[in-house]
Write a protein that holds these residues in place. Sequence first.
Motif, PDB file in Angstrom:
ATOM      1  N   MET A 192       0.961  -1.001  -0.021  1.00 29.10           N
ATOM      2  CA  MET A 192       0.025  -0.042   0.082  1.00 29.10           C
ATOM      3  C   MET A 192       0.916   1.274  -0.125  1.00 29.10           C
ATOM      4  N   PRO A 193       1.071   2.056  -1.074  1.00 32.10           N
ATOM      5  CA  PRO A 193       1.952   3.209  -1.268  1.00 32.10           C
ATOM      6  C   PRO A 193       1.628   4.077  -0.142  1.00 32.10           C
ATOM      7  N   VAL A 194       2.756   4.429   0.632  1.00 26.15           N
ATOM      8  CA  VAL A 194       2.940   5.574   1.427  1.00 26.15           C
ATOM      9  C   VAL A 194       2.129   6.957   1.152  1.00 26.15           C
ATOM     10  N   THR A 195       2.432   7.049  -0.289  1.00 28.39           N
ATOM     11  CA  THR A 195       1.912   8.384  -0.750  1.00 28.39           C
ATOM     12  C   THR A 195       0.332   8.318  -0.917  1.00 28.39           C
ATOM     13  N   VAL A 196      -0.200   7.196  -1.022  1.00 29.66           N
ATOM     14  CA  VAL A 196      -1.901   6.873  -0.920  1.00 29.66           C
ATOM     15  C   VAL A 196      -2.277   7.117   0.635  1.00 29.66           C
ATOM     16  N   ALA A 197      -1.657   6.645   1.571  1.00 31.31           N
ATOM     17  CA  ALA A 197      -1.878   6.691   2.870  1.00 31.31           C
ATOM     18  C   ALA A 197      -1.944   8.055   3.322  1.00 31.31           C
ATOM     19  N   THR A 198      -0.958   8.564   2.994  1.00 32.33           N
ATOM     20  CA  THR A 198      -0.714  10.243   3.182  1.00 32.33           C
ATOM     21  C   THR A 198      -1.759  10.836   2.609  1.00 32.33           C
ATOM     22  N   ARG A 199      -2.142  10.756   1.454  1.00 33.82           N
ATOM     23  CA  ARG A 199      -3.365  11.554   1.203  1.00 33.82           C
ATOM     24  C   ARG A 199      -4.413  11.195   1.796  1.00 33.82           C
ATOM     25  N   ASN A 200      -4.804  10.042   2.187  1.00 30.41           N
ATOM     26  CA  ASN A 200      -5.975   9.833   3.042  1.00 30.41           C
ATOM     27  C   ASN A 200      -5.968  10.675   4.444  1.00 30.41           C
ATOM     28  N   ARG A 201      -4.743  10.808   4.896  1.00 31.77           N
ATOM     29  CA  ARG A 201      -4.617  11.468   6.132  1.00 31.77           C
ATOM     30  C   ARG A 201      -4.789  12.823   6.007  1.00 31.77           C
ATOM     31  N   LEU A 202      -3.805  13.462   5.204  1.00 26.89           N
ATOM     32  CA  LEU A 202      -3.941  15.038   4.727  1.00 26.89           C
ATOM     33  C   LEU A 202      -4.900  15.448   4.010  1.00 26.89           C
TER      34      LEU A 202
END
Length: 538
Positions: A192-202
Amino acid sequence: MNHLTRLRIVISLVASVASLSLGAASPAAAKLLVGIVVDGLDGDCLDLLRQQLGRGGFRLLQERGVVIPEADYGTYLDAAAATSTVVTGAAPSVSGVGAAEIFDRNTLRCVPVYSDPAVIGNYTNAAYSPAALRVSTVADEARIASGGTNVVYAVAPDPAGAIALAGHAANAAIWIDAKTGNWASSTFYKDMPVTVATRNRLSPLSSRLDTISWTPLLDPADYPGLPDHLSRYPFRHVFPRARAERLDMFANSPLVNTEVSAVATDLINNLKVGSHPGVTDVLNIGYTLEPYRYGKNPDNRPEQLDAYIRLDRDLEKLFATIDRRVGLDSTVVVLASTPRRPRGRRDDDRWAIPYGEFSTRKAASLLNIYLMAIYGNGDFVSAYHNGRFFLNHKLIKERSLDLRAVRAEAADFLTRMTGVDRVYTIDDILAGRAGEHPEALRRNTVKESAGDLLVDITPGFEIVDDYNTLVAPGENLPGMVYRMAPATAPAYIMAPSLAPQTIGQPVDVRTIAPTVARILRIRSPNGASVAPLSLEKR
């Protein structure tokens, strides 16, 4: 000239020829494969908008690629089945994916075709995997050919599209969760790409929807082919928190394509997709151009034209990023589209277009009464789903009845109903003797999940699916009438080795996957039985 000198010249010539031959036979492998599937792309609409298109989007593909105006699916397939056909080169009867949802005879419920309780959702409560996809995809074959040293990512608005595009061996399949708006995935995929998780969070979509509106990208007068009354008043669509279906509304708008492109661009920029030496990375992307179903005006031509312009701008930005980071001269781009849905918004009553309603509950009830009059009391009709009636096989077996005979009786009765054009039994379909294109209908039918009776509705009739209370979002909106439509859609292949060319006759859509495999010099997917296209090289 002495013998030694002649020998040196001969050796030199042989070495030169060998070097030239080796170089010609071993061109540099593509660094990146970009596979794009657009749901509902209409080639005629692209032609209408040619002057409004940018130089680096659709026009880039049209001018530098192989143009296939009519990729033929044989019969209509929904986006999930059509996408799986594109990426595998196999018809649904081989791939196992015949529709986004299938009817489970054991539970008497409709379930997503990729639903899999053996896995867990990532940023979603829904659990999906490619277990239903019985064959390999081009992305799988590229992954295998690299020995797992390349990367494969797929991004789409919905899980069915993302999973088909990802295949079995991808690093990740990423989609928008229909309940939360999160970018989601499945634990079947290990990355699960970190960039996608970051987008969900920020920057979660759910927190931004209230501030998003869809208005025309151009001046209304600049959209071609619109009558004055449609270009005078610009549309405006919002997605307020008060609307329970606002995520479905957003997913049906072209704004979702911009979200998809943003995630795809993040993967290129931050995960260096296309930068792994000696192998071909894969980035597959799903977009939608399905007509907007939530507007007040049945004539949604302004929205449709704007959706095309917006997607063209998204493609232009995406291709510019690829050119900057990877190089389009090292990239193979394939864009295919799914057939348009054979239905549309009902015209206003003032036009007096013939209209009728086909109630699935009424039809099922009358059919059951008819079968009881012949075979005795019982619930002979189990369900209606996606144009198909499912009979109660258990009851028919308990009564020692001939299932084929019961199907034939049921088909004969349904054919006499108002609003029904034709009815085919699954026996006739599998035997290749049903419909105007019997072989295409046979190969596009997955027998394990097919209904007993396929019903074709008369054009102009609305299917009122009051038999089912739970249906997919947007599938049972009021006022959607049946319209006949061709089962073809445009496709494009742009590769450094191929000369620009247009194929002037319909092409079996199953040729796309083996053609791309040949360009990449990898195996064709294991379910692809149609030969690749013979294309002119540069």
